[in-house]
Design an enzyme around this catalytic site. Structure first.
Site, PDB file in Angstrom:
ATOM      1  N   LYS A   1     -16.617  -3.186   9.790  1.00 39.19           N
ATOM      2  CA  LYS A   1     -17.370  -3.293   8.538  1.00 39.19           C
ATOM      3  C   LYS A   1     -18.836  -3.582   8.797  1.00 39.19           C
ATOM      4  O   LYS A   1     -19.222  -4.112   9.829  1.00 39.19           O
ATOM      5  CB  LYS A   1     -16.700  -4.311   7.608  1.00 39.19           C
ATOM      6  CG  LYS A   1     -15.424  -3.682   7.021  1.00 39.19           C
ATOM      7  CD  LYS A   1     -14.755  -4.493   5.966  1.00 39.19           C
ATOM      8  CE  LYS A   1     -13.557  -3.662   5.440  1.00 39.19           C
ATOM      9  NZ  LYS A   1     -12.602  -4.496   4.701  1.00 39.19           N
TER      10      LYS A   1
ATOM     11  N   ARG B   1      -6.124  -6.096  10.139  1.00 39.93           N
ATOM     12  CA  ARG B   1      -6.090  -4.655   9.834  1.00 39.93           C
ATOM     13  C   ARG B   1      -7.237  -4.006  10.594  1.00 39.93           C
ATOM     14  O   ARG B   1      -8.395  -4.306  10.323  1.00 39.93           O
ATOM     15  CB  ARG B   1      -6.240  -4.481   8.317  1.00 39.93           C
ATOM     16  CG  ARG B   1      -6.207  -3.049   7.844  1.00 39.93           C
ATOM     17  CD  ARG B   1      -6.430  -2.991   6.327  1.00 39.93           C
ATOM     18  NE  ARG B   1      -6.410  -1.623   5.848  1.00 39.93           N
ATOM     19  CZ  ARG B   1      -7.459  -0.807   5.905  1.00 39.93           C
ATOM     20  NH1 ARG B   1      -8.606  -1.237   6.399  1.00 39.93           N
ATOM     21  NH2 ARG B   1      -7.377   0.435   5.472  1.00 39.93           N
TER      22      ARG B   1
HETATM   23  N1  PMM Z   1     -10.437  -2.607   3.757  1.00 44.75           N
HETATM   24  C1  PMM Z   1     -10.453  -1.288   3.536  1.00 44.75           C
HETATM   25  C2  PMM Z   1      -9.311  -0.617   3.042  1.00 44.75           C
HETATM   26  N2  PMM Z   1      -8.181  -1.293   2.796  1.00 44.75           N
HETATM   27  N3  PMM Z   1      -6.995  -3.329   2.758  1.00 44.75           N
HETATM   28  C3  PMM Z   1      -6.950  -4.659   2.954  1.00 44.75           C
HETATM   29  N4  PMM Z   1      -5.821  -5.344   2.678  1.00 44.75           N
HETATM   30  N5  PMM Z   1      -8.037  -5.339   3.424  1.00 44.75           N
HETATM   31  C4  PMM Z   1      -9.212  -4.729   3.705  1.00 44.75           C
HETATM   32  O1  PMM Z   1     -10.173  -5.414   4.122  1.00 44.75           O
HETATM   33  C5  PMM Z   1      -9.299  -3.312   3.505  1.00 44.75           C
HETATM   34  C6  PMM Z   1      -8.144  -2.641   3.027  1.00 44.75           C
HETATM   35  C7  PMM Z   1     -11.702  -0.516   3.813  1.00 44.75           C
HETATM   36  O2  PMM Z   1     -11.741  -0.116   5.154  1.00 44.75           O
HETATM   37  P1  PMM Z   1     -11.370   1.377   5.656  1.00 44.75           P
HETATM   38  O3  PMM Z   1     -12.074   2.357   4.750  1.00 44.75           O
HETATM   39  O4  PMM Z   1     -11.827   1.473   7.050  1.00 44.75           O
HETATM   40  O5  PMM Z   1      -9.871   1.554   5.564  1.00 44.75           O
END
Ligand code: PMM
Length: 288
Positions: A227, A266
């Site tokens: 991020k 994650r």
């Molecule tokens: N961040 C993203 C997408 N899904 N789900 C949870 N539970 N926590 C997060 O911080 C989160 C998520 C955005 O990141 P990406 O686009 O790289 O998937």
């Protein structure tokens, strides 16, 4: 350090884990902020996901809708289903624990029928009025993330007097709503929602204050991977590091939050993060 707690209704492979779980990210989207397009066909997504498992991921989070700050448009439901369901079914059929990253109750329901064992809703049940009922009816582990509105406008919702206290209070409200809808306490996982309606500086009190969030009594999931706020620390070049160049910083955060006792991280990259989790497991064992 708070105790490493984990949600109850998990497949044995995850329920028996004595360390933080590594959730590998499989975005089946053309436009996610850090890896969009890499795994856009079902075949490419499955290859990507199995590679993450081979590198140390314990479960795979399959998503069909980007949440990129400022620009993400909603994907039509039929398209989200088309992206997500074949990948969920294929991975579950191979015995891989699967989480579905969706804000749509109907997609969550279908994904659980296809074999998903976790529902990950970045809106914490706010985007779709039926989501909490689906979480309750399916009984699967349900991640409620802190959320203040759709990605297109969330940067404007980044207004806090005390970010840690407010995120904690707003998560407590989501827990109450989930319990009222019939979600079992043992199925709930909470997530501070790093980067969602949070400017760079607002992510750090959440990461360093995880013990306060743990006081709510639920396992925690942290999604710091690649991020923007990680690139804002000076050693990474004042925001210049491209998303994949943030993996070293991500693994450092993983080590810290795993040592603190979160249930799950994650992440986009599995090997360094799995190594960080194992190191943290040893760290915790020696910590008096
Ligand atoms: N961040 C993203 C997408 N899904 N789900 C949870 N539970 N926590 C997060 O911080 C989160 C998520 C955005 O990141 P990406 O686009 O790289 O998937």
């Amino acid at each position: 350090m708070f105790p490493l707690t984990r949600p109850a209704p998990l497949p044995p492979a995850l329920a028996g884990l004595e360390r933080t779980a590594v959730m590998g990210i499989c975005n089946v989207t053309p436009d996610s902020f850090s890896d969009g397009g890499r795994a856009f066909t079902p075949g490419a997504a499955v290859t990507h996901a199995t590679g993450l498992v081979a590198a140390g991921a314990d479960l795979i989070d399959v998503g069909g809708e980007s949440t990129r700050p400022g620009v993400a448009e909603r994907v039509p439901e039929a398209e989200e289903r088309r992206r997500v369901l074949p990948v969920v079914a294929e991975l579950a059929g191979r015995g891989i624990p699967v989480s579905v990253d969706t804000m749509r109750a109907s997609v969550a329901w279908a994904a659980v029928q296809a074999g998903a064992v976790v529902i990950n809703d970045v809106s914490g049940g706010l985007a779709d009025p039926d989501m909490l009922s689906v979480m309750a009816e399916t009984g699967v582990v349900s991640v409620l993330m802190h959320w203040r509105g759709p990605s297109a406008t969330m940067d404007q919702a980044d207004v806090y007097d005390d970010v840690l206290a407010q995120v904690k209070a707003e998560l407590a409200t989501r827990v109450q709503a989930a319990l009222a809808a019939g979600v079992k306490p043992g199925a709930i996982v909470l997530d501070p929602g790093l980067g969602f309606a949070k400017a760079g500086r607002n992510n750090w009190p959440l990461l360093t204050g995880l013990d306060h969030l743990a006081e709510l009594g639920y396992p925690l999931l942290v999604g710091a991977s690649r991020k923007r706020f990680l690139a804002e620390v000076s050693a990474l070049g004042q925001g210049q590091a491209p998303p994949a160049g943030r993996d070293a910083a991500t693994a450092a955060v993983t080590a810290l939050v795993a040592a603190a006792g979160v249930w799950c991280v994650r992440v986009h990259e599995a090997a360094a993060n799995a190594a960080a989790v194992h190191l943290a497991q040893v760290w915790r064992a020696y910590h008096s």
